[in-house]
Write a protein that holds these residues in place. Structure first.
Motif, PDB file in Angstrom:
ATOM      1  N   ALA A 329      55.323 -58.548 105.682  1.00  0.00           N
ATOM      2  CA  ALA A 329      55.882 -58.158 107.086  1.00  0.00           C
ATOM      3  C   ALA A 329      56.386 -57.011 107.567  1.00  0.00           C
ATOM      4  O   ALA A 329      57.064 -55.698 106.911  1.00  0.00           O
ATOM      5  CB  ALA A 329      57.649 -59.510 106.892  1.00  0.00           C
ATOM      6  N   GLU A 330      56.200 -56.629 109.015  1.00  0.00           N
ATOM      7  CA  GLU A 330      56.893 -55.236 109.811  1.00  0.00           C
ATOM      8  C   GLU A 330      57.160 -56.041 110.777  1.00  0.00           C
ATOM      9  O   GLU A 330      57.021 -56.519 112.154  1.00  0.00           O
ATOM     10  CB  GLU A 330      55.530 -54.929 109.950  1.00  0.00           C
ATOM     11  CG  GLU A 330      54.917 -54.563 108.996  1.00  0.00           C
ATOM     12  CD  GLU A 330      53.179 -54.446 109.612  1.00  0.00           C
ATOM     13  OE1 GLU A 330      53.168 -52.963 110.212  1.00  0.00           O
ATOM     14  OE2 GLU A 330      52.613 -54.258 109.377  1.00  0.00           O
ATOM     15  N   PHE A 331      58.619 -54.993 111.514  1.00  0.00           N
ATOM     16  CA  PHE A 331      59.455 -54.357 112.543  1.00  0.00           C
ATOM     17  C   PHE A 331      59.071 -53.651 112.981  1.00  0.00           C
ATOM     18  O   PHE A 331      59.306 -52.086 112.463  1.00  0.00           O
ATOM     19  CB  PHE A 331      60.681 -55.079 112.669  1.00  0.00           C
ATOM     20  CG  PHE A 331      61.604 -53.821 112.219  1.00  0.00           C
ATOM     21  CD1 PHE A 331      62.647 -52.811 112.527  1.00  0.00           C
ATOM     22  CD2 PHE A 331      61.624 -54.345 109.939  1.00  0.00           C
ATOM     23  CE1 PHE A 331      63.258 -51.764 112.371  1.00  0.00           C
ATOM     24  CE2 PHE A 331      62.649 -52.318 109.275  1.00  0.00           C
ATOM     25  CZ  PHE A 331      63.152 -51.483 110.546  1.00  0.00           C
ATOM     26  N   ILE A 332      59.151 -53.250 114.526  1.00  0.00           N
ATOM     27  CA  ILE A 332      58.281 -52.239 115.442  1.00  0.00           C
ATOM     28  C   ILE A 332      59.825 -52.070 116.595  1.00  0.00           C
ATOM     29  O   ILE A 332      58.967 -52.985 117.136  1.00  0.00           O
ATOM     30  CB  ILE A 332      56.746 -52.329 116.020  1.00  0.00           C
ATOM     31  CG1 ILE A 332      55.466 -52.856 114.769  1.00  0.00           C
ATOM     32  CG2 ILE A 332      56.342 -51.526 116.457  1.00  0.00           C
ATOM     33  CD1 ILE A 332      54.491 -53.052 114.736  1.00  0.00           C
ATOM     34  N   PRO A 333      60.166 -51.529 116.151  1.00  0.00           N
ATOM     35  CA  PRO A 333      60.789 -50.870 117.424  1.00  0.00           C
ATOM     36  C   PRO A 333      60.349 -50.731 118.680  1.00  0.00           C
ATOM     37  O   PRO A 333      60.056 -49.912 118.701  1.00  0.00           O
ATOM     38  CB  PRO A 333      62.208 -49.477 117.408  1.00  0.00           C
ATOM     39  CG  PRO A 333      61.484 -49.925 115.320  1.00  0.00           C
ATOM     40  CD  PRO A 333      60.762 -49.951 114.975  1.00  0.00           C
ATOM     41  N   THR A 334      60.466 -51.199 119.814  1.00  0.00           N
ATOM     42  CA  THR A 334      60.651 -50.554 121.642  1.00  0.00           C
ATOM     43  C   THR A 334      61.679 -50.539 122.277  1.00  0.00           C
ATOM     44  O   THR A 334      62.244 -50.505 122.430  1.00  0.00           O
ATOM     45  CB  THR A 334      59.316 -52.126 121.876  1.00  0.00           C
ATOM     46  OG1 THR A 334      60.489 -52.669 122.216  1.00  0.00           O
ATOM     47  CG2 THR A 334      58.380 -52.355 120.856  1.00  0.00           C
ATOM     48  N   LEU A 335      61.160 -49.966 123.563  1.00  0.00           N
ATOM     49  CA  LEU A 335      62.016 -48.969 124.292  1.00  0.00           C
ATOM     50  C   LEU A 335      61.280 -49.168 125.505  1.00  0.00           C
ATOM     51  O   LEU A 335      59.866 -48.488 125.720  1.00  0.00           O
ATOM     52  CB  LEU A 335      62.686 -47.270 123.897  1.00  0.00           C
ATOM     53  CG  LEU A 335      63.190 -47.077 124.682  1.00  0.00           C
ATOM     54  CD1 LEU A 335      64.686 -47.995 124.624  1.00  0.00           C
ATOM     55  CD2 LEU A 335      63.885 -45.523 124.683  1.00  0.00           C
ATOM     56  N   VAL A 336      62.292 -50.011 126.455  1.00  0.00           N
ATOM     57  CA  VAL A 336      61.721 -49.560 127.785  1.00  0.00           C
ATOM     58  C   VAL A 336      62.493 -48.990 128.878  1.00  0.00           C
ATOM     59  O   VAL A 336      64.241 -48.997 128.902  1.00  0.00           O
ATOM     60  CB  VAL A 336      61.460 -50.984 128.612  1.00  0.00           C
ATOM     61  CG1 VAL A 336      62.867 -51.602 128.650  1.00  0.00           C
ATOM     62  CG2 VAL A 336      60.601 -50.920 130.107  1.00  0.00           C
ATOM     63  N   ARG A 346      58.639 -47.280 132.049  1.00  0.00           N
ATOM     64  CA  ARG A 346      57.490 -47.057 131.565  1.00  0.00           C
ATOM     65  C   ARG A 346      57.933 -48.101 129.749  1.00  0.00           C
ATOM     66  O   ARG A 346      58.979 -47.789 128.874  1.00  0.00           O
ATOM     67  CB  ARG A 346      57.274 -46.071 130.081  1.00  0.00           C
ATOM     68  CG  ARG A 346      56.038 -45.334 131.873  1.00  0.00           C
ATOM     69  CD  ARG A 346      55.075 -46.010 131.975  1.00  0.00           C
ATOM     70  NE  ARG A 346      54.304 -45.731 132.891  1.00  0.00           N
ATOM     71  CZ  ARG A 346      54.284 -46.770 134.508  1.00  0.00           C
ATOM     72  NH1 ARG A 346      55.636 -47.288 134.519  1.00  0.00           N
ATOM     73  NH2 ARG A 346      53.253 -46.417 135.514  1.00  0.00           N
ATOM     74  N   LEU A 347      57.218 -48.311 128.472  1.00  0.00           N
ATOM     75  CA  LEU A 347      57.832 -49.064 127.203  1.00  0.00           C
ATOM     76  C   LEU A 347      56.458 -48.455 126.486  1.00  0.00           C
ATOM     77  O   LEU A 347      55.666 -48.024 126.307  1.00  0.00           O
ATOM     78  CB  LEU A 347      56.451 -50.213 127.217  1.00  0.00           C
ATOM     79  CG  LEU A 347      57.377 -51.380 126.200  1.00  0.00           C
ATOM     80  CD1 LEU A 347      58.356 -51.534 126.154  1.00  0.00           C
ATOM     81  CD2 LEU A 347      56.147 -52.950 126.714  1.00  0.00           C
ATOM     82  N   PHE A 348      57.424 -47.513 125.497  1.00  0.00           N
ATOM     83  CA  PHE A 348      57.662 -47.131 124.440  1.00  0.00           C
ATOM     84  C   PHE A 348      57.719 -48.035 123.049  1.00  0.00           C
ATOM     85  O   PHE A 348      58.058 -48.695 122.658  1.00  0.00           O
ATOM     86  CB  PHE A 348      58.373 -45.991 123.887  1.00  0.00           C
ATOM     87  CG  PHE A 348      58.439 -44.592 124.975  1.00  0.00           C
ATOM     88  CD1 PHE A 348      57.309 -43.797 125.249  1.00  0.00           C
ATOM     89  CD2 PHE A 348      58.628 -45.277 126.679  1.00  0.00           C
ATOM     90  CE1 PHE A 348      56.678 -43.121 126.231  1.00  0.00           C
ATOM     91  CE2 PHE A 348      58.994 -43.700 127.182  1.00  0.00           C
ATOM     92  CZ  PHE A 348      57.724 -43.068 127.089  1.00  0.00           C
ATOM     93  N   LEU A 349      56.307 -47.400 121.932  1.00  0.00           N
ATOM     94  CA  LEU A 349      56.314 -47.638 120.812  1.00  0.00           C
ATOM     95  C   LEU A 349      57.372 -47.381 119.880  1.00  0.00           C
ATOM     96  O   LEU A 349      57.192 -45.948 120.467  1.00  0.00           O
ATOM     97  CB  LEU A 349      55.136 -48.326 119.977  1.00  0.00           C
ATOM     98  CG  LEU A 349      54.455 -49.184 120.451  1.00  0.00           C
ATOM     99  CD1 LEU A 349      53.437 -49.259 119.876  1.00  0.00           C
ATOM    100  CD2 LEU A 349      54.895 -50.589 120.132  1.00  0.00           C
ATOM    101  N   VAL A 350      58.959 -46.879 119.508  1.00  0.00           N
ATOM    102  CA  VAL A 350      59.670 -45.805 119.462  1.00  0.00           C
ATOM    103  C   VAL A 350      58.646 -45.468 118.062  1.00  0.00           C
ATOM    104  O   VAL A 350      58.708 -43.913 118.940  1.00  0.00           O
ATOM    105  CB  VAL A 350      60.809 -46.682 119.003  1.00  0.00           C
ATOM    106  CG1 VAL A 350      62.101 -45.735 118.276  1.00  0.00           C
ATOM    107  CG2 VAL A 350      61.806 -47.317 119.694  1.00  0.00           C
ATOM    108  N   ASN A 351      58.634 -45.859 116.936  1.00  0.00           N
ATOM    109  CA  ASN A 351      58.276 -44.751 115.886  1.00  0.00           C
ATOM    110  C   ASN A 351      56.642 -44.098 116.484  1.00  0.00           C
ATOM    111  O   ASN A 351      56.564 -42.918 116.350  1.00  0.00           O
ATOM    112  CB  ASN A 351      58.197 -45.271 114.186  1.00  0.00           C
ATOM    113  CG  ASN A 351      59.478 -45.703 114.590  1.00  0.00           C
ATOM    114  OD1 ASN A 351      60.583 -45.232 114.732  1.00  0.00           O
ATOM    115  ND2 ASN A 351      59.238 -47.816 113.233  1.00  0.00           N
ATOM    116  N   THR A 352      56.232 -44.488 117.407  1.00  0.00           N
ATOM    117  CA  THR A 352      54.788 -43.880 117.306  1.00  0.00           C
ATOM    118  C   THR A 352      55.041 -43.152 119.149  1.00  0.00           C
ATOM    119  O   THR A 352      54.782 -41.430 118.354  1.00  0.00           O
ATOM    120  CB  THR A 352      53.873 -44.896 117.987  1.00  0.00           C
ATOM    121  OG1 THR A 352      53.743 -45.825 117.085  1.00  0.00           O
ATOM    122  CG2 THR A 352      52.350 -44.464 118.674  1.00  0.00           C
TER     123      THR A 352
END
Length: 387
Positions: A329-336, A346-352
Motif C-alpha cells: 500500500a502506497e500513498f503519493i502526495p500531489t500538488l497542483v 501544473r501538477l506535481f508528484l511532490v516527492n519526485t
C-alpha cells in the motif's frame, strides 16, 4: 510479461539404447543397483497473479484551467490541450495495471459553451488528456453528475465510450446501472468498481430514471458488490463520493459506510473523494480504507491551500489461495499549482519534484508534511509506504 520455460525431452538414438542395454549385466555383476526410469519433468507452477491499482482524487475543471488551455491554443494549433497539466502524474498512471480517475463534472458539446461553478460543463478535450495520460476507468457519480441534466449525463458517458475510457457510476439505462463495471488487466485480473454519491446538489434525478445516479445506500452498494463478485470479479473496490467539504476528517456517514462495506467478503477496499482535501487512511475490519484522496486537478480559492493538495493511492494486490489481498500500500502526495497570468497550472508528484529540485520547494514541503500528517492521523497505517 512472465515467460514459462518447458523442459524438452530428447529421445535417445537406437544405438545408444543398445549400448546401455549391454552395460546392464556388467553393472549388476559389479553390485550396482538397477537403473530406474527418469520421471517425467514437472512443469513449473505459474506465479501468483498480481495487479497494481492507482486511484486519484477529483478532476474538477475550474474556469482558470480551461483559460490556460485556451491561451495555449491561441497559436497555430487551436485544439485545447490539457495534457501538459496532467503530465505530472503520468509516470504513476501509465505504469499501473489499472488506473482510476474521478471525473467530477459532465462535459459540454464539442466546442462548448462551457460553464463553471456552481454548474459545470467541461470541454470534451479534458477526456482526451485523461485517455492520453493512461487512465483506464473513471468514476462518474458525484454531486455534479446532473449539472447539465440528463443530456449532459448521457453526453459524458458517450464521450468516454468514444475514447475507450471505461466508467462506473452514472448510467443511461437500468441495465447499465445494474451491470457490474469490471476492468480486466493484461494479466487477466478482473477488477470491479462500485460507486455512489451522497447527493446531486438538490437536482432531482430525471423522472423514471432514479437509477441514473447511484446513491450511498449501503444495501445497494453491497448488493452491487455481490453481483460483481458473482460475475467473476477477483477484486471489488467501492468508491464513496461523500463527506464534509474541506474537512480533513471523515464524517459519521463515511465511517459508517466504511464499517458496513469492509465487513462484507465481497468488498476488498474502500476509498473516497468529494471533500477536496486529503483525509486519513486506515484499516477497518482488516481492509484498507482511504477516506479522501483530495483533489488531483482543481483551482480553489487562494485561502483554501489544501484544495490544491491531493494524494494518489497505489495498491498492489496479489493472488493467494483465498483470493486477492493487498501486498503493498502506497500513498503519493500531489500538488497542483495555481494558474497565474503567463504561468499555467501544473501538477506535481511532490516527492519526485523535491528530489529533482523542481517547482517551489517550500510549497512542496508544506504539501508533503500536511498530507503525511493527515494520512496517518487515525492510525492503523502500519506498512503504508510513502512514495
Amino acid at each position: 510479461m512472465r515467460t514459462l520455460f518447458r523442459l524438452r525431452r530428447r529421445p535417445l538414438l537406437r544405438g545408444a539404447l543398445v549400448a546401455v542395454a549391454a552395460l546392464i549385466p556388467l553393472a549388476l555383476l559389479a553390485g550396482c543397483a538397477p537403473m530406474r526410469h527418469a520421471s517425467a519433468p514437472v512443469a513449473p507452477e505459474a506465479a501468483p497473479r498480481a495487479a497494481t491499482v492507482v486511484m486519484n482524487g477529483d478532476l474538477l475543471w475550474h474556469n482558470t484551467l480551461v483559460f490556460d488551455a485556451q491561451r495555449a491554443a491561441s497559436g497555430p494549433d487551436p485544439t485545447l490541450d490539457f495534457r501538459p497539466l496532467l503530465d505530472g502524474v503520468r509516470p504513476v498512471v501509465e505504469t499501473a495495471d489499472m488506473a482510476i480517475c474521478h471525473n467530477e463534472v459532465p462535459v459540454a458539446r464539442p466546442g462548448g459553451p462551457y460553464s463553471y461553478y456552481p454548474a459545470f460543463k467541461a470541454p470534451q478535450e479534458t477526456l482526451d488528456a485523461v485517455k492520453d495520460v493512461g487512465y483506464d476507468l473513471c468514476t462518474t457519480a458525484s454531486n455534479h453528475s446532473l449539472d447539465d441534466g440528463w443530456d449532459g449525463l448521457v453526453r459524458t458517458l458517450d464521450a468516454m465510450d468514444a475514447r475507450g475510457i471505461a466508467h462506473a457510476g452514472t448510467a443511461r439505462s437500468q441495465e447499465e446501472a445494474d451491470a457490474p463495471r469490471t476492468f480486466t488487466t493484461a494479466d487477466g485480473v478482473r477488477i470491479a468498481v462500485v460507486t455512489g454519491t451522497y447527493d446531486t446538489n438538490g437536482i432531482p434525478r430525471p423522472k423514471g430514471k432514479h437509477w441514473s445516479v447511484p446513491d450511498l445506500d449501503a444495501d445497494t452498494l453491497l448488493r452491487r458488490a455481490a453481483w460483481a463478485r458473482a460475475g467473476g470479479a477477483d477484486i471489488v473496490l467501492v468508491a464513496i463520493h461523500g463527506g464534509d467539504e474541506y474537512s480533513s476528517q471523515p464524517n459519521a456517514q463515511q465511517r459508517r459506510l466504511a464499517d458496513q462495506l469492509t465487513a462484507s467478503p465481497d468488498v476488498d477496499l474502500v476509498y473516497g473523494h468529494h471533500v477536496h482535501v486529503v483525509q486519513p487512511w486506515t484499516k477497518v475490519n482488516g481492509k484498507w480504507v482511504v477516506f479522501g484522496l483530495g483533489n488531483l486537478v482543481a483551482q480553489h480559492k487562494a485561502n483554501v491551500p489544501r484544495g490544491y493538495e491531493g494524494v494518489t493511492a497505489r495498491f498492489t494486490f496479489r493472488e493467494e489461495s483465498g483470493g486477492f489481498t493487498v501486498e503493498r500500500a502506497e500513498f503519493i502526495p500531489t500538488l497542483v499549482t495555481p494558474s497565474r497570468a503567463g504561468k499555467p497550472a501544473r501538477l506535481f508528484l511532490v516527492n519526485t519534484a523535491l528530489a529533482a529540485g523542481e517547482g517551489d520547494s517550500q510549497r512542496l514541503r508544506v504539501a508533503q508534511e500536511r498530507t503525511r500528517g493527515v494520512v496517518h492521523s487515525l492510525g492503523g497505517t502500519e506498512g503504508l509506504i510513502e512514495s
